[in-house]
Scaffold this active site. Structure first.
Site, short mmCIF file in Angstrom:
data_model
loop_
_atom_site.label_atom_id
_atom_site.label_comp_id
_atom_site.label_asym_id
_atom_site.label_seq_id
_atom_site.Cartn_x
_atom_site.Cartn_y
_atom_site.Cartn_z
N HIS A 132 -7.16 -6.54 -1.09
CA HIS A 132 -6.07 -5.56 -0.94
C HIS A 132 -5.06 -5.96 0.12
O HIS A 132 -3.91 -5.54 0.05
CB HIS A 132 -6.69 -4.21 -0.58
CG HIS A 132 -5.70 -3.10 -0.45
ND1 HIS A 132 -5.04 -2.56 -1.54
CD2 HIS A 132 -5.24 -2.41 0.65
CE1 HIS A 132 -4.22 -1.60 -1.12
NE2 HIS A 132 -4.33 -1.49 0.19
N TYR A 179 -0.83 11.70 2.49
CA TYR A 179 -1.70 11.97 1.34
C TYR A 179 -1.65 13.44 0.93
O TYR A 179 -1.77 13.76 -0.26
CB TYR A 179 -3.14 11.58 1.69
CG TYR A 179 -3.35 10.09 1.80
CD1 TYR A 179 -3.63 9.32 0.68
CD2 TYR A 179 -3.25 9.45 3.03
CE1 TYR A 179 -3.83 7.95 0.77
CE2 TYR A 179 -3.44 8.08 3.13
CZ TYR A 179 -3.72 7.34 2.00
OH TYR A 179 -3.91 5.97 2.11
N ASP A 194 0.83 -1.19 0.00
CA ASP A 194 0.00 0.00 0.00
C ASP A 194 0.88 1.26 0.00
O ASP A 194 1.69 1.44 -0.90
CB ASP A 194 -0.95 -0.05 1.20
CG ASP A 194 -2.00 1.03 1.21
OD1 ASP A 194 -2.95 0.95 0.42
OD2 ASP A 194 -1.87 1.97 2.02
#
Length: 357
Positions: free
Chosen positions: A334, A278, A170
């Protein structure tokens, strides 16, 4: 050629780049506002209102290790002086295998791999800056790509190694791709799970609008304050759902294991550092394509709800021939290190076998 002439000749290109970046940021924040409206409406519809009794975020008093024995250490980074927490095992058993986690996770997401590979490797799972007991600066500028790359370099060299096998998932995968490009001498092999290089993601998303919808949360997280508020509502219900959803979450995650992830986020300011990753994501857009050369094993879930399988082929197109081994795991989502550890281990042992012979 006189400097003034050079400046005049470059001026149109520089202006075009500035206009392109300004246009890109307009699109990013427009998407962020639309996503925020959708998420806020969903939170209201599902009753995640902190005015209700018992719905405020609960601060956990005790950390949970999910029942995993571990050696706990803090590494002081040479570049920044920050302290990063890590869990290690198997020291003296072979090469360094360094694990980089994603969001919303921590070192604990590598519990199966730490057990599996400690017999032949010195396994180290780090809590990245901003996570868990690691130092967590609050400033957005403390989470730029250059600083995060320096953290990884300092950990490898601080542990006394000149190279490592880098295993990442990730967000950790984004860091690993960048690190292999800018510090190739420090990476002997890579195992990347559920994460494409950012330049690949950029180009792929421009051609596949479905990928934008799958990763719309990235735009929400560009905003100040609101993402922390939404994620903490109803005692972190969104994070709980993300991790435990019957189809999109981590299969068989126990309540004790869930607490191993939620504890750090429940501490004051526990979400600020992770979300600041982010908020730096689009800082350097647009990105130039880069050739990838580090021998890499790439594992992807066929049913990953966040990233389309087409990103695997797009990543392979950037590789030096013969350097990438890629597998899409049927039925997997995921969270492969936790949902499909045995499959992952089989691929890893085969990929690393020549280093152990």
């Amino acid at each position: 050629m006189p400097e003034l002439v050079v400046t005049a000749l470059l001026a149109p290109s520089r202006l075009s780049l500035k206009l392109l970046r300004a246009f890109m940021w307009c699109l990013v924040f427009s998407a962020a506002l639309m996503t925020a409206a959708v998420w806020s409406g969903r939170a209201s519809k599902e009753g995640m209102v902190e005015a209700k009794p018992g719905s405020a975020p609960r601060r956990r008093a005790q950390p949970s290790g999910g029942g995993v024995p571990q050696t706990l250490d803090l590494a002081v980074l040479q570049s920044s002086g920050l302290r990063l927490h890590y869990v290690s095992a198997g020291q003296g058993n072979g090469p360094l295998m360094l694990f980089l986690h994603g969001f919303p996770e921590n070192w604990f997401s590598w519990r199966y791999q730490l057990r599996e590979f400690q017999s032949r490797f010195h396994v180290v799972a780090v809590d990245l800056r901003g996570y868990g007991p690691s130092d967590a600066p609050r400033d957005v500028d403390c989470y730029t790509n250059d600083l995060l790359m320096a953290d990884i370099q300092d950990i490898i060299q601080g542990l006394g190694y000149s190279k490592c096998i880098l295993v990442a998932h990730d967000w950790g995968a984004l860091l690993a791709w960048n690190f292999s490009i800018y510090y190739p001498a420090l990476v002997e092999r890579m195992v990347v799970v559920s994460g494409a290089p950012m330049s690949v993601y950029q180009d792929y998303s421009l051609r596949h609008i479905g990928q934008f919808f799958r990763s719309n949360y990235m735009f929400l997280f560009q905003l100040p304050w609101l993402p922390e508020k939404l994620l903490s509502m109803s005692d972190f219900q969104i994070l709980k759902t993300t991790l435990t959803h019957p189809k999109r979450g981590i299969p068989r995650l126990t309540p004790n294991e869930l607490e191993a992830f939620l504890y750090n986020f429940s501490q004051p300011g526990g979400l600020i550092g992770p979300l600041n990753y982010y908020r730096n994501l689009f800082r350097n857009f647009p990105l130039e394509p880069q050739e990838l050369a580090t021998p890499t094993l790439l594992l992807w879930g066929e049913k990953d709800p966040f990233f389309q399988p087409g990103l695997v082929g797009a990543t392979g197109s950037r590789f030096v021939p013969g350097r990438l081994e890629a597998h899409i795991l049927p039925g997997a989502g995921h969270w492969i290190p936790q949902s499909n550890p045995q499959e992952m281990h089989q691929y890893m042992w085969a990929f690393l076998q020549d280093l152990l012979d």
